[in-house]
Motif scaffolding. Structure first.
Motif, PDB file in Angstrom:
ATOM      1  N   ARG A   1      22.751  20.135  -0.011  1.00 29.79           N
ATOM      2  CA  ARG A   1      23.719  19.915  -1.077  1.00 29.79           C
ATOM      3  C   ARG A   1      24.408  21.234  -1.465  1.00 29.79           C
ATOM      4  N   ALA A   2      23.644  22.312  -1.526  1.00 29.33           N
ATOM      5  CA  ALA A   2      24.230  23.609  -1.860  1.00 29.33           C
ATOM      6  C   ALA A   2      25.234  24.046  -0.792  1.00 29.33           C
ATOM      7  N   ALA A   3      24.902  23.820   0.484  1.00 26.52           N
ATOM      8  CA  ALA A   3      25.834  24.163   1.555  1.00 26.52           C
ATOM      9  C   ALA A   3      27.090  23.304   1.473  1.00 26.52           C
ATOM     10  N   TYR A   4      26.919  22.044   1.135  1.00 31.46           N
ATOM     11  CA  TYR A   4      28.063  21.145   0.938  1.00 31.46           C
ATOM     12  C   TYR A   4      28.944  21.654  -0.193  1.00 31.46           C
ATOM     13  N   GLN A   5      28.345  22.044  -1.286  1.00 31.02           N
ATOM     14  CA  GLN A   5      29.115  22.536  -2.432  1.00 31.02           C
ATOM     15  C   GLN A   5      29.832  23.845  -2.109  1.00 31.02           C
ATOM     16  N   ALA A   6      29.315  24.572  -1.104  1.00 34.63           N
ATOM     17  CA  ALA A   6      29.972  25.796  -0.652  1.00 34.63           C
ATOM     18  C   ALA A   6      31.073  25.517   0.367  1.00 34.63           C
ATOM     19  N   GLY A   7      31.276  24.247   0.708  1.00 38.12           N
ATOM     20  CA  GLY A   7      32.395  23.880   1.577  1.00 38.12           C
ATOM     21  C   GLY A   7      32.037  23.250   2.899  1.00 38.12           C
ATOM     22  N   ALA A   8      30.768  23.245   3.278  1.00 37.87           N
ATOM     23  CA  ALA A   8      30.377  22.639   4.556  1.00 37.87           C
ATOM     24  C   ALA A   8      30.480  21.124   4.473  1.00 37.87           C
ATOM     25  N   ARG A   9      30.899  20.507   5.565  1.00 38.98           N
ATOM     26  CA  ARG A   9      30.982  19.053   5.628  1.00 38.98           C
ATOM     27  C   ARG A   9      30.242  18.459   6.819  1.00 38.98           C
ATOM     28  N   ASP A  10      30.022  19.257   7.865  1.00 43.83           N
ATOM     29  CA  ASP A  10      29.345  18.773   9.065  1.00 43.83           C
ATOM     30  C   ASP A  10      27.930  19.331   9.110  1.00 43.83           C
ATOM     31  N   PHE A  11      26.952  18.443   9.290  1.00 38.52           N
ATOM     32  CA  PHE A  11      25.549  18.845   9.316  1.00 38.52           C
ATOM     33  C   PHE A  11      24.875  18.241  10.545  1.00 38.52           C
ATOM     34  N   GLY A  12      24.054  19.040  11.209  1.00 39.48           N
ATOM     35  CA  GLY A  12      23.390  18.599  12.427  1.00 39.48           C
ATOM     36  C   GLY A  12      21.890  18.492  12.248  1.00 39.48           C
ATOM     37  N   GLU A  13      21.348  17.355  12.650  1.00 40.95           N
ATOM     38  CA  GLU A  13      19.911  17.119  12.563  1.00 40.95           C
ATOM     39  C   GLU A  13      19.326  16.923  13.960  1.00 40.95           C
ATOM     40  N   ASN A  14      18.102  17.396  14.152  1.00 39.31           N
ATOM     41  CA  ASN A  14      17.445  17.277  15.452  1.00 39.31           C
ATOM     42  C   ASN A  14      16.699  15.965  15.631  1.00 39.31           C
ATOM     43  N   TYR A  15      16.237  15.377  14.524  1.00 36.80           N
ATOM     44  CA  TYR A  15      15.404  14.186  14.613  1.00 36.80           C
ATOM     45  C   TYR A  15      16.050  13.041  13.854  1.00 36.80           C
ATOM     46  N   VAL A  16      16.077  11.882  14.476  1.00 37.88           N
ATOM     47  CA  VAL A  16      16.796  10.736  13.925  1.00 37.88           C
ATOM     48  C   VAL A  16      16.247  10.346  12.563  1.00 37.88           C
ATOM     49  N   GLN A  17      14.931  10.201  12.453  1.00 36.97           N
ATOM     50  CA  GLN A  17      14.360   9.725  11.189  1.00 36.97           C
ATOM     51  C   GLN A  17      14.524  10.741  10.063  1.00 36.97           C
ATOM     52  N   GLU A  18      14.389  12.021  10.378  1.00 35.15           N
ATOM     53  CA  GLU A  18      14.616  13.052   9.362  1.00 35.15           C
ATOM     54  C   GLU A  18      16.063  13.015   8.882  1.00 35.15           C
ATOM     55  N   GLY A  19      16.982  12.880   9.827  1.00 33.20           N
ATOM     56  CA  GLY A  19      18.387  12.800   9.464  1.00 33.20           C
ATOM     57  C   GLY A  19      18.705  11.564   8.642  1.00 33.20           C
ATOM     58  N   ALA A  20      18.105  10.443   9.005  1.00 33.44           N
ATOM     59  CA  ALA A  20      18.347   9.201   8.260  1.00 33.44           C
ATOM     60  C   ALA A  20      17.869   9.326   6.826  1.00 33.44           C
ATOM     61  N   ALA A  21      16.707   9.967   6.626  1.00 32.73           N
ATOM     62  CA  ALA A  21      16.180  10.133   5.273  1.00 32.73           C
ATOM     63  C   ALA A  21      17.098  11.018   4.437  1.00 32.73           C
ATOM     64  N   LYS A  22      17.606  12.091   5.020  1.00 32.76           N
ATOM     65  CA  LYS A  22      18.500  12.980   4.280  1.00 32.76           C
ATOM     66  C   LYS A  22      19.831  12.290   3.992  1.00 32.76           C
ATOM     67  N   ARG A  23      20.320  11.529   4.948  1.00 29.71           N
ATOM     68  CA  ARG A  23      21.571  10.797   4.732  1.00 29.71           C
ATOM     69  C   ARG A  23      21.438   9.859   3.538  1.00 29.71           C
ATOM     70  N   SER A  24      20.304   9.186   3.445  1.00 29.64           N
ATOM     71  CA  SER A  24      20.075   8.287   2.321  1.00 29.64           C
ATOM     72  C   SER A  24      19.996   9.050   1.004  1.00 29.64           C
ATOM     73  N   GLU A  25      19.302  10.187   1.013  1.00 26.28           N
ATOM     74  CA  GLU A  25      19.124  10.965  -0.207  1.00 26.28           C
ATOM     75  C   GLU A  25      20.431  11.591  -0.689  1.00 26.28           C
ATOM     76  N   LEU A  26      21.342  11.837   0.265  1.00 30.30           N
ATOM     77  CA  LEU A  26      22.607  12.492  -0.068  1.00 30.30           C
ATOM     78  C   LEU A  26      23.786  11.535   0.050  1.00 30.30           C
ATOM     79  N   ALA A  27      23.515  10.259  -0.159  1.00 30.83           N
ATOM     80  CA  ALA A  27      24.535   9.229   0.030  1.00 30.83           C
ATOM     81  C   ALA A  27      25.724   9.388  -0.907  1.00 30.83           C
ATOM     82  N   ASP A  28      25.543  10.099  -2.016  1.00 27.45           N
ATOM     83  CA  ASP A  28      26.655  10.299  -2.950  1.00 27.45           C
ATOM     84  C   ASP A  28      27.703  11.268  -2.422  1.00 27.45           C
TER      85      ASP A  28
END
Length: 217
Positions: A37-64
């Motif tokens: 979220r801090a990186a997003y607030q600094a202007g980043a929009r693209d984020f890369g995840e190595n593991y599908v389930q870890e990425g899915a959990a973060k996507r849900s948590e940052l759905a806003d």
């Protein structure tokens, strides 16, 4: 973040390119949602995840964060294809027709953006299609997914040694695009140690984690 963007712009200028033509994919493996979220607030929009389930959990948590774009930059197994198709805007690590077909079945459409991962140095320990098989793989998967470019991870070593592998991927991209008639506009190559060299050799995406977040604890 500001320093990394400045280095991207400087590397682009050395290659007579525009810095805004290079997409910074923030490699957020193991990072907590608040750091993303801090990186997003600094202007980043693209984020890369190595593991599908870890990425899915973060996507849900940052759905806003509605305009965040998630990239899968780790190896994809066929049994995770459905979740990956639901959670990621781009899958950067397709390396077989079997994976592409699984993504198509899972997505129910053939317009999901993917990059073909190329094992640029034929390393036995790494996934990715061998350079000699790239053209045939692109032809085999082009009706299942939207192939937009290539991705690679060069052999470990001094950053300067990566240059020839990045140049080789660019040459492979150009040759494969000419043969297939696809634009293959994306080249995802370069990480924290060598992203400036990758940009000088034509990268359109760089995957940067440590230079933004620091060393993993």
């Amino acid at each position: 973040m500001r320093l990394v963007r400045m280095r991207i712009s400087q590397a682009a200028a050395r290659a007579s390119r525009y810095g805004n033509a290079i997409r910074m994919v923030v490699a957020s493996k193991t990072q907590k949602a608040q750091s993303i979220r801090a990186a997003y607030q600094a202007g980043a929009r693209d984020f890369g995840e190595n593991y599908v389930q870890e990425g899915a959990a973060k996507r849900s948590e940052l759905a806003d964060l509605g305009d965040i774009r998630w990239h899968l930059i780790g190896h994809l197994q066929t049994n995770k294809a459905r979740l990956a198709a639901e959670c990621f805007a781009t899958i950067q690590t397709v390396d077989s027709a079997r994976i592409a077909a699984a993504i198509r079945r899972a997505a129910g459409r053939n317009d999901l953006d993917v990059l073909i991962e190329v094992n640029i140095a034929d390393e036995a320990s790494k996934s990715g299609v061998r350079p000699a098989s790239l053209a045939s793989l692109v032809e085999a998967v082009r009706t299942d997914v939207q192939v937009t470019g290539l991705m690679t991870i060069p052999p470990a070593g001094a950053p300067d040694k990566s240059r020839r592998y990045f140049a080789h991927l660019r040459e492979l991209r150009d040759r494969t695009a000419a043969q297939s008639g696809l634009s293959l506009s994306e080249l995802s190559m370069g990480m924290s140690d060598d992203f400036e060299i990758a940009i000088e050799e034509g990268a359109t995406m760089v995957r940067i984690g440590r230079a933004i977040f620091g060393e993993r604890s």
